[in-house]
Design a protein around this motif. Structure first.
Motif, short mmCIF file in Angstrom:
data_model
loop_
_atom_site.label_atom_id
_atom_site.label_comp_id
_atom_site.label_asym_id
_atom_site.label_seq_id
_atom_site.Cartn_x
_atom_site.Cartn_y
_atom_site.Cartn_z
N UNK A 152 0.79 -1.23 0.00
CA UNK A 152 0.00 0.00 0.00
C UNK A 152 0.83 1.28 0.00
N UNK A 153 2.12 1.20 0.29
CA UNK A 153 2.97 2.39 0.37
C UNK A 153 3.47 2.58 1.79
N UNK A 154 4.51 3.42 1.93
CA UNK A 154 5.08 3.61 3.27
C UNK A 154 4.40 4.77 3.98
N UNK A 155 4.64 4.85 5.27
CA UNK A 155 4.09 5.94 6.07
C UNK A 155 5.11 7.07 6.14
N UNK A 156 4.63 8.31 6.02
CA UNK A 156 5.53 9.45 6.15
C UNK A 156 5.66 9.82 7.63
N UNK A 157 6.38 10.88 7.92
CA UNK A 157 6.63 11.29 9.30
C UNK A 157 5.35 11.67 10.04
N UNK A 158 4.33 12.11 9.29
CA UNK A 158 3.07 12.52 9.91
C UNK A 158 2.12 11.32 10.09
N UNK A 159 2.55 10.13 9.64
CA UNK A 159 1.72 8.93 9.79
C UNK A 159 0.73 8.72 8.65
#
Length: 95
Positions: A45-52
């Motif tokens: 599904x893709x990775x999580x960024x710093x903001x979640x």
């Protein structure tokens, strides 16, 4: 067996290389290099960024891609060899 990659990982099936050169010379198995071109079989599904928040993947199932020579981890699924790699290991999408 079905596999669903997690986060920014993709499942890639290598495409077979030609067995002879443009000049008509057949290449023996011992001299062949592993192809660096493959088809995306499944994508996470893709990775999580710093903001979640989830960052959507650039590649999708069915895309033809070029990847680094030593990218990913080799696995065997139903007798066929595949690679599991991060989206960052993909160099380009082939049109």
């Amino acid at each position: 067996m079905k596999l669903k990659p997690l986060n920014d990982r993709v499942l890639v099936k290598r495409l077979e290389m030609e067995e002879k050169t443009a000049g008509g010379i057949y290449i023996p198995d011992s001299a062949k290099e592993k192809p660096m071109k493959g088809e995306i079989v499944a994508a996470g599904p893709g990775k999580l960024d710093d903001a979640g928040k989830r960052v959507k993947m650039t590649v999708k199932k069915g895309d033809l891609v070029l990847f680094a020579k030593y990218a990913g981890s080799e696995i065997t699924i139903d007798g066929e060899e595949h690679l599991v790699m991060r989206e960052d290991d993909i160099l380009a999408i082939v049109d």
